[in-house]
Design a protein around this motif. Structure first.
Motif, PDB file in Angstrom:
ATOM      1  N   PRO A 157     108.898  36.950  18.150  1.00 30.03           N
ATOM      2  CA  PRO A 157     107.711  37.758  18.476  1.00 30.03           C
ATOM      3  C   PRO A 157     106.586  37.630  17.462  1.00 30.03           C
ATOM      4  CG  PRO A 157     109.487  39.148  17.657  1.00 30.03           C
ATOM      5  CD  PRO A 157     110.072  37.786  17.855  1.00 30.03           C
ATOM      6  N   GLN A 158     106.921  37.242  16.241  1.00 28.37           N
ATOM      7  CA  GLN A 158     105.907  37.082  15.202  1.00 28.37           C
ATOM      8  C   GLN A 158     105.791  35.605  14.808  1.00 28.37           C
ATOM      9  OE1 GLN A 158     104.100  39.721  14.297  1.00 28.37           O
ATOM     10  NE2 GLN A 158     105.346  41.018  15.636  1.00 28.37           N
ATOM     11  N   ALA A 159     104.623  35.241  14.308  1.00 25.35           N
ATOM     12  CA  ALA A 159     104.420  33.868  13.846  1.00 25.35           C
ATOM     13  C   ALA A 159     105.379  33.571  12.702  1.00 25.35           C
ATOM     14  CB  ALA A 159     102.978  33.674  13.393  1.00 25.35           C
ATOM     15  N   GLY A 160     105.893  32.344  12.680  1.00 27.82           N
ATOM     16  CA  GLY A 160     106.830  31.944  11.637  1.00 27.82           C
ATOM     17  C   GLY A 160     106.120  31.491  10.367  1.00 27.82           C
ATOM     18  N   ARG A 161     106.935  31.104   9.401  1.00 28.90           N
ATOM     19  CA  ARG A 161     106.388  30.682   8.113  1.00 28.90           C
ATOM     20  C   ARG A 161     106.785  29.248   7.761  1.00 28.90           C
ATOM     21  NH1 ARG A 161     107.359  36.043   4.259  1.00 28.90           N
ATOM     22  NH2 ARG A 161     106.149  37.505   5.547  1.00 28.90           N
ATOM     23  N   LYS A 162     107.190  28.485   8.746  1.00 24.96           N
ATOM     24  CA  LYS A 162     107.614  27.126   8.452  1.00 24.96           C
ATOM     25  C   LYS A 162     106.404  26.201   8.386  1.00 24.96           C
ATOM     26  CE  LYS A 162     112.276  27.794  10.162  1.00 24.96           C
ATOM     27  NZ  LYS A 162     113.361  27.327  11.049  1.00 24.96           N
ATOM     28  N   SER A 163     106.597  25.035   7.792  1.00 20.53           N
ATOM     29  CA  SER A 163     105.460  24.144   7.493  1.00 20.53           C
ATOM     30  C   SER A 163     104.953  23.396   8.709  1.00 20.53           C
ATOM     31  CB  SER A 163     105.848  23.154   6.396  1.00 20.53           C
ATOM     32  OG  SER A 163     106.985  22.390   6.806  1.00 20.53           O
ATOM     33  N   GLY A 164     105.817  23.127   9.704  1.00 21.28           N
ATOM     34  CA  GLY A 164     105.379  22.476  10.926  1.00 21.28           C
ATOM     35  C   GLY A 164     104.861  21.079  10.712  1.00 21.28           C
ATOM     36  N   ARG A 165     103.715  20.783  11.335  1.00 16.72           N
ATOM     37  CA  ARG A 165     103.155  19.430  11.319  1.00 16.72           C
ATOM     38  C   ARG A 165     102.922  18.896   9.917  1.00 16.72           C
ATOM     39  NH1 ARG A 165      98.205  18.672  15.241  1.00 16.72           N
ATOM     40  NH2 ARG A 165      99.909  19.215  16.678  1.00 16.72           N
ATOM     41  N   PRO A 166     102.293  19.650   9.002  1.00 16.11           N
ATOM     42  CA  PRO A 166     102.104  19.114   7.644  1.00 16.11           C
ATOM     43  C   PRO A 166     103.427  18.757   6.973  1.00 16.11           C
ATOM     44  CG  PRO A 166     100.694  21.025   7.983  1.00 16.11           C
ATOM     45  CD  PRO A 166     101.622  20.962   9.158  1.00 16.11           C
ATOM     46  N   GLY A 167     104.452  19.566   7.223  1.00 14.02           N
ATOM     47  CA  GLY A 167     105.752  19.280   6.634  1.00 14.02           C
ATOM     48  C   GLY A 167     106.354  18.005   7.189  1.00 14.02           C
ATOM     49  N   PHE A 168     106.215  17.799   8.501  1.00 15.59           N
ATOM     50  CA  PHE A 168     106.747  16.560   9.072  1.00 15.59           C
ATOM     51  C   PHE A 168     105.976  15.348   8.575  1.00 15.59           C
ATOM     52  CE2 PHE A 168     106.664  13.103  12.115  1.00 15.59           C
ATOM     53  CZ  PHE A 168     108.025  12.812  12.186  1.00 15.59           C
ATOM     54  N   ASP A 169     104.641  15.470   8.494  1.00 20.92           N
ATOM     55  CA  ASP A 169     103.840  14.332   8.025  1.00 20.92           C
ATOM     56  C   ASP A 169     104.230  13.926   6.603  1.00 20.92           C
ATOM     57  OD1 ASP A 169     102.576  14.258  10.431  1.00 20.92           O
ATOM     58  OD2 ASP A 169     100.714  15.201   9.744  1.00 20.92           O
ATOM     59  N   ALA A 170     104.530  14.923   5.765  1.00 23.36           N
ATOM     60  CA  ALA A 170     104.975  14.606   4.406  1.00 23.36           C
ATOM     61  C   ALA A 170     106.311  13.876   4.439  1.00 23.36           C
ATOM     62  CB  ALA A 170     105.088  15.888   3.590  1.00 23.36           C
ATOM     63  N   LEU A 171     107.207  14.316   5.334  1.00 22.42           N
ATOM     64  CA  LEU A 171     108.505  13.658   5.479  1.00 22.42           C
ATOM     65  C   LEU A 171     108.329  12.234   6.002  1.00 22.42           C
ATOM     66  CD1 LEU A 171     111.662  13.929   5.549  1.00 22.42           C
ATOM     67  CD2 LEU A 171     111.390  14.597   7.959  1.00 22.42           C
ATOM     68  N   ALA A 172     107.453  12.058   6.994  1.00 28.93           N
ATOM     69  CA  ALA A 172     107.221  10.732   7.566  1.00 28.93           C
ATOM     70  C   ALA A 172     106.673   9.776   6.518  1.00 28.93           C
ATOM     71  CB  ALA A 172     106.257  10.838   8.751  1.00 28.93           C
ATOM     72  N   ALA A 173     105.766  10.268   5.677  1.00 23.43           N
ATOM     73  CA  ALA A 173     105.224   9.424   4.612  1.00 23.43           C
ATOM     74  C   ALA A 173     106.308   9.036   3.616  1.00 23.43           C
ATOM     75  CB  ALA A 173     104.082  10.156   3.906  1.00 23.43           C
ATOM     76  N   GLU A 174     107.152  10.000   3.298  1.00 21.87           N
ATOM     77  CA  GLU A 174     108.245   9.744   2.354  1.00 21.87           C
ATOM     78  C   GLU A 174     109.224   8.701   2.903  1.00 21.87           C
ATOM     79  OE1 GLU A 174     112.186  12.203   0.972  1.00 21.87           O
ATOM     80  OE2 GLU A 174     110.301  13.325   1.190  1.00 21.87           O
ATOM     81  N   ARG A 175     109.502   8.770   4.209  1.00 16.47           N
ATOM     82  CA  ARG A 175     110.468   7.854   4.829  1.00 16.47           C
ATOM     83  C   ARG A 175     109.798   6.612   5.406  1.00 16.47           C
ATOM     84  NH1 ARG A 175     114.809  11.947   7.878  1.00 16.47           N
ATOM     85  NH2 ARG A 175     115.310  13.150   5.981  1.00 16.47           N
ATOM     86  N   LYS A 176     108.484   6.510   5.235  1.00 19.93           N
ATOM     87  CA  LYS A 176     107.715   5.362   5.732  1.00 19.93           C
ATOM     88  C   LYS A 176     107.914   5.167   7.245  1.00 19.93           C
ATOM     89  CE  LYS A 176     107.560   2.802   1.351  1.00 19.93           C
ATOM     90  NZ  LYS A 176     108.000   3.953   0.529  1.00 19.93           N
TER      91      LYS A 176
END
Length: 435
Positions: free
Chosen positions: A375-394
């Protein structure tokens, strides 16, 4: 801001994204993942290439895809490049919309023989799916047997039966069209365990068989129930049975002038495939209907078969770490809930049933579940968090803008009258982005 990951960019995935936008407006960020660099899943690789009007639904999905808060993340294999558990750590909700891309096993003696295919592979072959582009079915024999009494069986039969002119305006891939035009198949048998009143074929698709230029479908009048019994059928099935009755009434003198036979063999259960290295025949047991089920009678016969395509249903592909219902062939779920924060939708939730449009209420339904659970907005990183992971894993992400370049390249290389010539190799798709 709510962050949602949808795994799968077919109808269920895009309807779910549309529902999330209607639920939360600009207060949601949605990433739609796909293992291929191209979107639309079932629409691109499952819908028959001569059914272009159905494929027009992608224009609706494109409107969603071009929204500011929706992103296509192609060329990412969830379960390999990134785990579902990792996505759950990054997004408030993860929705599996992966469909049912695997064939239900035919599970018959001899199913290992050559030139025996499931419909996922065969349909993928003529629709240009990279996994099946190199299938190379041998169409140099005389008889093809299509097992199944649903629309996919009709699609396969129709594709095998059409002339080059009848493919005008379709997006069947070039390598499949060339192979089909070299076919020497003279007879196509559609095999079904039950009778005309139990078919799953819809009237429009069944009616198309009556307009082939090379064949007139054959139905044995003795297989048809009494005409009065049709009144008990649902309207759609009744219309389909009416088509079967019209096929049974076609004069043999008309069929005599046509080079291809298409015949329905009802009350016929396949029991085994026969051949040495390659299929040569199929063993069939005559059945009767008892309480809606097909029961063997002990009467056996053989049908010559140089090609066999099994169209008996599909299953979802398991993903590591996600509970799976092996018997049902889909993710284990309770009305769409798998685990806290993990959901499924479409065929991945309910199995391969319904039409493309059935996925829309399914998508809205899963978003209602997520809204109840979050019911309330979450606090997870979402898209920015995935983009950081994608950059790390190339990881090499393909965006919707990239897809549009692929689409433009496919349109540019189309044969005369065709809407596109699909790339069937992932490497070629990626290279088209940089052209």
């Amino acid at each position: 801001m709510r962050h949602i990951a949808i795994v799968g960019s077919g109808p269920a995935g895009y309807y779910t994204a549309e529902a999330a936008q209607k639920q939360w407006g600009d207060d949601v960020s949605i990433d739609i993942f796909d293992m291929l660099p191209v979107p639309y899943g079932l629409i691109r690789f499952g819908v028959a290439p001569d059914h272009q009007s159905i494929k027009g639904v992608t224009r609706r999905y494109e409107q969603t895809a071009l929204s500011n808060n929706v992103r296509f993340v192609g060329n990412i294999k969830v379960g390999q490049d990134v785990s579902v558990a990792k996505l759950q750590g990054l997004y408030d909700a993860v929705v599996l919309a992966t469909g049912a891309p695997r064939d239900r096993p035919i599970d018959l003696p001899g199913d290992h023989l050559g030139n025996v295919f499931g419909s996922a592979g065969f349909v993928g072959w003529y629709n240009g799916h990279p996994e099946f582009a190199a299938l190379e079915p041998d169409l140099s024999g005389k008889t093809a047997v299509v097992i199944g009494m649903g629309n996919v069986a009709l699609d396969v039969t129709r594709i095998l039966a059409k002339t080059r002119d009848e493919f005008a305006g379709s997006d069947i891939v070039g390598h499949a069209l060339d192979t089909l035009m070299g076919s020497t198949i003279q007879r196509i048998v559609i095999l079904g365990r039950r009778g005309p009143h139990q078919i799953m074929m819809t009237p429009k698709e069944l009616g198309e068989l009556g307009h082939l230029s090379r064949a007139a479908p054959r139905v044995d009048p003795q297989d048809l129930p009494d005409l009065d019994d049709d009144a008990m059928l649902e309207p759609g099935i009744r219309k389909s049975v009416t088509h079967l009755r019209s096929f049974a009434a076609i004069p043999e003198s008309h069929r005599a002038d046509l080079p291809l036979e298409v015949e329905f063999d009802f009350f016929a259960a396949p029991r085994g495939l026969i051949g040495e290295g390659k299929v040569q025949a199929i063993s069939v047991e005559r059945t009767r209907i008892e309480a809606g089920r097909a029961v063997g009678t002990g009467e056996f016969y053989e049908i010559p078969a140089d090609l066999v395509v099994s169209c008996i249903g599909y299953q979802t592909s398991p993903i590591a770490g996600v509970p799976f219902d092996e018997r049902a062939g889909r993710f284990a779920n309770d009305q769409g809930r798998i685990l806290p924060g993990l959901y499924c939708v479409g065929w991945a939730r309910r199995g391969p049933s319904g039409t493309i449009g059935t996925n829309r209420p399914d998508g809205f339904g899963v978003i209602e579940l997520i809204a109840q659970d979050m019911p309330q907005a979450g606090r997870k990183s979402g898209r920015p968090g995935f983009d950081a992971l994608a950059a790390e894993r190339k990881l090499d992400i393909v965006t919707f803008r990239d897809w549009k370049r692929i689409e433009e390249a496919e349109q540019a290389r189309a044969r005369d009258g065709a809407p596109r010539e699909k790339f069937v190799d992932v490497g070629d798709m990626i290279r088209a982005i940089g052209q």
